[in-house]
Scaffold this active site. Structure first.
Site, PDB file in Angstrom:
ATOM      1  N   LYS A 124      40.052 -68.077  -9.027  1.00 31.30           N
ATOM      2  CA  LYS A 124      39.025 -68.161  -7.975  1.00 31.30           C
ATOM      3  C   LYS A 124      38.538 -66.797  -7.523  1.00 31.30           C
ATOM      4  O   LYS A 124      39.167 -65.764  -7.754  1.00 31.30           O
ATOM      5  CB  LYS A 124      39.528 -69.032  -6.830  1.00 31.30           C
ATOM      6  CG  LYS A 124      39.429 -70.505  -7.234  1.00 31.30           C
ATOM      7  CD  LYS A 124      39.607 -71.467  -6.124  1.00 31.30           C
ATOM      8  CE  LYS A 124      39.379 -72.892  -6.676  1.00 31.30           C
ATOM      9  NZ  LYS A 124      39.963 -73.909  -5.822  1.00 31.30           N
ATOM     10  N   ARG A 148      47.326 -76.350  -9.747  1.00 33.45           N
ATOM     11  CA  ARG A 148      46.148 -76.756 -10.528  1.00 33.45           C
ATOM     12  C   ARG A 148      45.568 -75.509 -11.187  1.00 33.45           C
ATOM     13  O   ARG A 148      45.052 -74.641 -10.488  1.00 33.45           O
ATOM     14  CB  ARG A 148      45.132 -77.417  -9.607  1.00 33.45           C
ATOM     15  CG  ARG A 148      43.865 -77.904 -10.297  1.00 33.45           C
ATOM     16  CD  ARG A 148      42.882 -78.480  -9.294  1.00 33.45           C
ATOM     17  NE  ARG A 148      41.675 -78.982  -9.935  1.00 33.45           N
ATOM     18  CZ  ARG A 148      40.636 -78.216 -10.292  1.00 33.45           C
ATOM     19  NH1 ARG A 148      40.657 -76.920 -10.068  1.00 33.45           N
ATOM     20  NH2 ARG A 148      39.579 -78.761 -10.858  1.00 33.45           N
TER      21      ARG A 148
END
Ligand code: HH2
Length: 283
Positions: free
Chosen positions: A218, A253
């Site tokens: 991210k 995840r």
């Protein structure tokens, strides 16, 4: 094995990301056809993924909404083949009709980044089917969430939101043991907010719900390290996996299964060694 049984083991669970979208921030457009997507799922399972999270709508900042019909067309053939031939599938959607079709096609978990707010039919569906649901925090919506995220106490507010949504799910009949919570790294958060959430993961674990972390590749890591290309953020992601497992997070995840599987397993082995793991899991 289903999620409840997997959570009863003392292994951290790795959730491999499979975006069948043309525009996801990291792997968008990489799996143009069903065969390519299924092959990627197979690779992730071979590398140690416990669950494959299939999504047909990007939630990257500014992403357009994708209708249910289009989402179904994208995900169902992949869900069906992965669930029947390879392993446990979660469906990443905020739409109950997409979730229902994916469950019919063999998915066993719902991953709802809106925590049941986008579609009021989501909690009743999950309750009726008796499947686990991941409830994620997001401030605002993907169109606007990164414009000016603001909190007085990010950990406290995100935790209170998730407790509230878990309560709402339970009020609709979702079993407590079927709820997973997720602080939603990158969803309406600055770099500092994301760091505060990573530093405060133990407070989410202390709720007693299993916690999922989705930090993989991210942009806060890109900003911290000046790495504009998400593919360069694998090592940074591995650091977040170790931090998360240390704090008692049960599900990771990730896009890059092998390095995160190794990081999670070494961290968990260390925790077992100092017998902290049992304490963390039983909290
Ligand atoms: N992050 C993304 C999508 N789904 N689900 C959960 N539970 N937690 C997350 O942090 C999370 C999520 C965004 O990442 P990705 O799927 O790689 O990208 P995109 O939304 O662009 O498809």
């Amino acid at each position: 094995m289903d999620l409840t049984s997997l959570l009863q083991t003392d292994r951290p669970l790795v959730v491999g990301v499979l975006n069948v979208t043309p525009d996801s921030f990291s792997d968008g457009g990489r799996y143009p056809d069903v065969d390519a997507a299924v092959a990627q799922a197979r690779r992730m399972i071979d590398q140690g993924a416990d669950i494959i999270d299939v999504g047909g709508e990007s939630t990257r900042p500014g992403a357009p909404r994708i209708g249910s019909d289009e989402q179904r067309q994208r995900v169902l053939p992949v869900v069906e083949r992965v669930a029947h031939n390879h392993g446990l599938v979660s469906i990443d959607t905020t739409r109950a009709d997409v979730a229902a079709a994916a469950l019919d096609a063999g998915a066993a978990i719902v991953n709802d980044v809106s925590a049941g707010r986008d579609d009021e039919a989501m909690f009743p569906l999950v309750a009726e089917r008796g499947v686990p649901i991941v409830l994620m925090h997001m401030q605002g919506d993907p169109q606007t969430m990164q414009q000016a995220p603001a909190y007085d106490d990010v950990v406290g507010e995100v935790r209170a939101f998730l407790a509230d949504r878990a309560f709402a799910a339970e009020a609709h009949g979702v079993a407590r043991h079927d709820i997973v919570i997720d602080p939603g790294i990158g969803f309406g958060k600055t770099v500092e907010h994301n760091l505060a959430l990573l530093a405060g993961l133990d407070r989410f674990v202390a709720t007693g719900y299993p916690v999922l972390l989705g930090a993989s590749r991210k942009s806060f890591m890109g900003k911290l390290l000046n790495l504009p290309d998400p593919a360069d953020r694998v090592e940074a992601t591995v650091a977040t996996t170790a931090i998360a497992v240390m704090a008692g997070v049960r599900l990771l995840r990730v896009h890059d299964v092998k390095p995160n599987r190794h990081a999670a397993d070494v961290t968990a082995a260390m925790l077992r060694h100092r017998s902290g793991w049992k304490r963390v899991v039983e909290q």
